[in-house]
Design a protein around this motif. Structure first.
Motif, mmCIF file in Angstrom:
data_model
loop_
_atom_site.group_PDB
_atom_site.id
_atom_site.type_symbol
_atom_site.label_atom_id
_atom_site.label_comp_id
_atom_site.label_asym_id
_atom_site.label_seq_id
_atom_site.Cartn_x
_atom_site.Cartn_y
_atom_site.Cartn_z
ATOM 1 N N LEU A 1 46.067 49.928 44.679
ATOM 2 C CA LEU A 1 45.071 48.887 44.942
ATOM 3 C C LEU A 1 45.188 47.726 43.970
ATOM 4 O O LEU A 1 44.825 46.587 44.303
ATOM 5 C CB LEU A 1 43.667 49.482 44.872
ATOM 6 C CG LEU A 1 43.298 50.468 45.988
ATOM 7 C CD1 LEU A 1 41.940 51.090 45.716
ATOM 8 C CD2 LEU A 1 43.300 49.766 47.338
ATOM 9 N N THR A 2 45.674 47.972 42.779
ATOM 10 C CA THR A 2 45.794 46.914 41.778
ATOM 11 C C THR A 2 46.884 45.915 42.134
ATOM 12 O O THR A 2 46.901 44.780 41.614
ATOM 13 C CB THR A 2 46.073 47.534 40.391
ATOM 14 O OG1 THR A 2 45.077 48.518 40.118
ATOM 15 C CG2 THR A 2 46.037 46.485 39.299
ATOM 16 N N LYS A 3 47.787 46.278 43.010
ATOM 17 C CA LYS A 3 48.883 45.388 43.377
ATOM 18 C C LYS A 3 48.396 44.185 44.181
ATOM 19 O O LYS A 3 49.083 43.173 44.263
ATOM 20 C CB LYS A 3 49.927 46.152 44.194
ATOM 21 C CG LYS A 3 50.597 47.290 43.421
ATOM 22 C CD LYS A 3 51.559 48.044 44.315
ATOM 23 C CE LYS A 3 52.205 49.211 43.566
ATOM 24 N NZ LYS A 3 53.121 49.995 44.449
ATOM 25 N N GLY A 4 47.252 44.291 44.816
ATOM 26 C CA GLY A 4 46.772 43.207 45.668
ATOM 27 C C GLY A 4 46.130 42.084 44.873
ATOM 28 O O GLY A 4 45.890 42.179 43.672
ATOM 29 N N ASN A 5 45.823 41.008 45.563
ATOM 30 C CA ASN A 5 45.127 39.869 44.974
ATOM 31 C C ASN A 5 43.650 39.978 45.313
ATOM 32 O O ASN A 5 43.291 40.241 46.455
ATOM 33 C CB ASN A 5 45.700 38.552 45.524
ATOM 34 C CG ASN A 5 45.061 37.348 44.869
ATOM 35 O OD1 ASN A 5 44.575 37.445 43.757
ATOM 36 N ND2 ASN A 5 45.071 36.224 45.567
ATOM 37 N N HIS A 6 42.791 39.790 44.326
ATOM 38 C CA HIS A 6 41.358 40.022 44.516
ATOM 39 C C HIS A 6 40.562 38.773 44.136
ATOM 40 O O HIS A 6 39.987 38.695 43.049
ATOM 41 C CB HIS A 6 40.884 41.215 43.687
ATOM 42 C CG HIS A 6 41.847 42.362 43.698
ATOM 43 N ND1 HIS A 6 42.189 43.028 44.849
ATOM 44 C CD2 HIS A 6 42.541 42.944 42.697
ATOM 45 C CE1 HIS A 6 43.057 43.990 44.552
ATOM 46 N NE2 HIS A 6 43.282 43.951 43.257
ATOM 47 N N PRO A 7 40.531 37.759 44.989
ATOM 48 C CA PRO A 7 39.837 36.530 44.624
ATOM 49 C C PRO A 7 38.347 36.726 44.442
ATOM 50 O O PRO A 7 37.718 36.003 43.689
ATOM 51 C CB PRO A 7 40.135 35.606 45.818
ATOM 52 C CG PRO A 7 40.445 36.522 46.957
ATOM 53 C CD PRO A 7 41.122 37.703 46.343
ATOM 54 N N TYR A 8 37.746 37.709 45.137
ATOM 55 C CA TYR A 8 36.311 37.906 45.015
ATOM 56 C C TYR A 8 35.965 38.789 43.825
ATOM 57 O O TYR A 8 34.795 39.096 43.593
ATOM 58 C CB TYR A 8 35.744 38.537 46.299
ATOM 59 C CG TYR A 8 36.420 39.825 46.702
ATOM 60 C CD1 TYR A 8 35.959 41.044 46.231
ATOM 61 C CD2 TYR A 8 37.525 39.819 47.532
ATOM 62 C CE1 TYR A 8 36.586 42.228 46.594
ATOM 63 C CE2 TYR A 8 38.155 40.987 47.898
ATOM 64 C CZ TYR A 8 37.674 42.188 47.433
ATOM 65 O OH TYR A 8 38.296 43.344 47.786
ATOM 66 N N GLY A 9 36.947 39.222 43.071
ATOM 67 C CA GLY A 9 36.685 40.023 41.887
ATOM 68 C C GLY A 9 36.396 39.198 40.657
ATOM 69 O O GLY A 9 36.250 39.740 39.569
ATOM 70 N N GLU A 10 36.316 37.891 40.806
ATOM 71 C CA GLU A 10 36.039 37.045 39.674
ATOM 72 C C GLU A 10 34.603 37.251 39.203
ATOM 73 O O GLU A 10 33.770 37.818 39.894
ATOM 74 C CB GLU A 10 36.286 35.575 40.050
ATOM 75 C CG GLU A 10 37.736 35.287 40.431
ATOM 76 C CD GLU A 10 37.932 33.854 40.877
ATOM 77 O OE1 GLU A 10 36.912 33.137 40.963
ATOM 78 O OE2 GLU A 10 39.073 33.464 41.149
ATOM 79 N N ILE A 11 34.336 36.738 38.001
ATOM 80 C CA ILE A 11 33.064 37.004 37.355
ATOM 81 C C ILE A 11 31.899 36.371 38.108
ATOM 82 O O ILE A 11 30.762 36.823 37.996
ATOM 83 C CB ILE A 11 33.117 36.488 35.903
ATOM 84 C CG1 ILE A 11 32.034 37.152 35.057
ATOM 85 C CG2 ILE A 11 33.015 34.972 35.857
ATOM 86 C CD1 ILE A 11 32.221 38.627 34.882
ATOM 87 N N LEU A 12 32.150 35.326 38.890
ATOM 88 C CA LEU A 12 31.058 34.664 39.596
ATOM 89 C C LEU A 12 30.568 35.462 40.799
ATOM 90 O O LEU A 12 29.464 35.214 41.279
ATOM 91 C CB LEU A 12 31.504 33.273 40.057
ATOM 92 C CG LEU A 12 31.755 32.238 38.961
ATOM 93 C CD1 LEU A 12 32.210 30.921 39.575
ATOM 94 C CD2 LEU A 12 30.519 32.025 38.114
ATOM 95 N N CYS A 13 31.364 36.373 41.304
ATOM 96 C CA CYS A 13 30.985 37.149 42.482
ATOM 97 C C CYS A 13 30.471 38.511 42.051
ATOM 98 O O CYS A 13 31.000 39.144 41.135
ATOM 99 C CB CYS A 13 32.180 37.305 43.431
ATOM 100 S SG CYS A 13 31.734 38.031 45.024
ATOM 101 N N SER A 14 29.419 38.980 42.702
ATOM 102 C CA SER A 14 28.771 40.233 42.322
ATOM 103 C C SER A 14 29.371 41.458 43.006
ATOM 104 O O SER A 14 28.871 42.564 42.825
ATOM 105 C CB SER A 14 27.271 40.165 42.648
ATOM 106 O OG SER A 14 27.065 39.977 44.040
ATOM 107 N N ALA A 15 30.436 41.295 43.778
ATOM 108 C CA ALA A 15 31.054 42.441 44.451
ATOM 109 C C ALA A 15 31.786 43.318 43.436
ATOM 110 O O ALA A 15 32.452 42.814 42.529
ATOM 111 C CB ALA A 15 32.024 41.964 45.527
ATOM 112 N N THR A 16 31.650 44.636 43.593
ATOM 113 C CA THR A 16 32.440 45.554 42.776
ATOM 114 C C THR A 16 33.821 45.706 43.406
ATOM 115 O O THR A 16 33.979 45.568 44.628
ATOM 116 C CB THR A 16 31.773 46.931 42.704
ATOM 117 O OG1 THR A 16 31.752 47.521 44.012
ATOM 118 C CG2 THR A 16 30.345 46.814 42.197
ATOM 119 N N THR A 17 34.810 45.970 42.580
ATOM 120 C CA THR A 17 36.162 46.168 43.093
ATOM 121 C C THR A 17 36.700 47.483 42.559
ATOM 122 O O THR A 17 36.570 47.780 41.371
ATOM 123 C CB THR A 17 37.098 45.023 42.653
ATOM 124 O OG1 THR A 17 37.103 44.948 41.231
ATOM 125 C CG2 THR A 17 36.634 43.709 43.232
#
Length: 373
Positions: free
Chosen positions: A321-337
């Motif tokens: 899972l770490t191989k992917g790109n996670h734009p919503y994992g930035e600090i401004l977004c409240s989604a857990t990854t």
């Protein structure tokens, strides 16, 4: 009799004394000064506590259990949201300079409440001879280099007002950025998501309890499973994960553990802290560390009682899972990854392999130091 210049100066000083200390406006200025000192102490305590957390994370690392390490952030959360000290500890590090702040405030209050003669050096000498009186006044205000207290108070009020305006503007900008990031992500998720029937979830391990409390969706938008939402949180997975019978139980258990840990609520208050303390880089770093420790705590709960073969499969899933790109994992977004980023992946894998134990001494030291602030 005093001349007109002396009379005007005395009248001006009396008006300044009345308006500066007795009228509501004067009390407001003193009140604002007290708030300013409390804010300075609040900022100092927050910085000291966050710096201490950084040191604890580096020194103890694996010796501090993941759940305890994540739970310490509750102390930080209270410190960042409550502008007063709740412990009132005599050994608090703030006592090193809290007296200096108090002395500064006391001097300001004395300046505001001083009578006119204290500023203008009125030296009244009265001598009665028959019915006559001779009065002399030495007025220091006539010196070109002297500074009236009203001018100092006005300058002090101006820069405090300017700082207040800057802080409010920064909070508004940061709040709009956080709200915009999450609302945009929510709108995109709702357009692309497809609900997985609860009957399908119940067939999986731990699926019965999960299906009763939370909905599970697939979405092409997400590149890693996540938990998102405040009032009605939901689990979002990739479409290909739905039919991956080997990895799906681990994925859903991980995200459901985030839900049981109330990490969606943590994310909300983390955003509030960023809005209030937008100017403090340590708070932004702390928000990033908090997300990392949340993933470690989630891993620890998922792996509790799990056999070595399953732990190995779970670790391989994290690497994939770490191989992917996670734009919503930035600090401004409240989604857990689930991936949590590449930087802390090494520590997560090491904890999976080593079965970390509880070390009472490091845990006690860490809690005592945090509470002392």
């Amino acid at each position: 009799r005093p001349n007109s210049t002396q009379t005007n100066l005395r009248l001006r000083s009396r008006r300044r004394f009345v308006c500066g200390s007795l009228m509501p406006g004067g009390r407001m200025r003193n009140w604002n000064g007290g708030i300013f000192m409390n804010m300075m102490e609040w900022i100092a305590a927050s910085c000291i506590l966050l710096a201490l957390i950084s040191v604890i994370r580096q020194i103890f690392k694996e010796k501090l259990p993941a759940n305890i390490r994540y739970g310490i952030w509750l102390i930080v959360l209270v410190r960042l949201l409550v502008p007063v000290s709740l412990t009132g500890s005599d050994i608090s590090v703030l006592n090193l300079f809290s007296n200096d702040l108090q002395n500064i405030q006391t001097q300001n209050d004395k300046q505001m409440m001083s009578p006119p003669g204290a500023f203008y050096g009125d030296n009244m000498q009265t001598k009665g001879t028959g019915g006559s009186q001779n009065q002399t006044a030495n007025v220091s205000d006539t010196n070109p280099g002297s500074v009236e207290p009203g001018t100092a108070n006005a300058a002090d009020s101006i820069w405090r007002t300017a700082l207040t305006g800057i802080c409010i503007t920064g909070m508004a900008v940061c709040g709009l950025a956080l709200a915009g990031s999450n609302l945009t992500f929510m709108r995109k998720l709702r357009r692309s998501r497809q609900l997985i029937p609860p009957q399908e979830i119940r067939t999986l391990e731990y699926g019965s309890a999960m299906a009763e409390h939370i909905s599970v969706y697939t979405s092409k938008l997400v590149s890693t499973p996540c938990l998102f939402g405040l009032f009605r949180p939901a689990i979002y997975i990739r479409p290909e994960d739905r039919y991956n019978t080997a990895d799906l139980p681990y994925i859903l258990k991980h995200e459901y553990t985030h839900y049981r840990h109330l990490d969606h609520i943590w994310a909300f208050f983390r955003g509030i802290c960023l809005i209030i303390h937008w100017y403090n880089p340590l708070v932004w770093a702390g928000a990033y560390w908090n997300r990392q420790d949340g993933e470690l705590a989630c891993d620890a709960s998922v792996l509790a009682g799990m056999e070595d073969a399953n732990r190995l499969a779970y670790g391989r899933l994290l690497i994939d899972l770490t191989k992917g790109n996670h734009p919503y994992g930035e600090i401004l977004c409240s989604a857990t990854t689930m991936s949590g980023g590449k930087k802390n992946l090494k520590e997560r894998i090491r904890r999976i392999a080593e079965h970390p134990r509880l070390f009472l001494i490091p845990t006690t030291i860490a809690l005592a130091l945090c509470l002392a602030v």
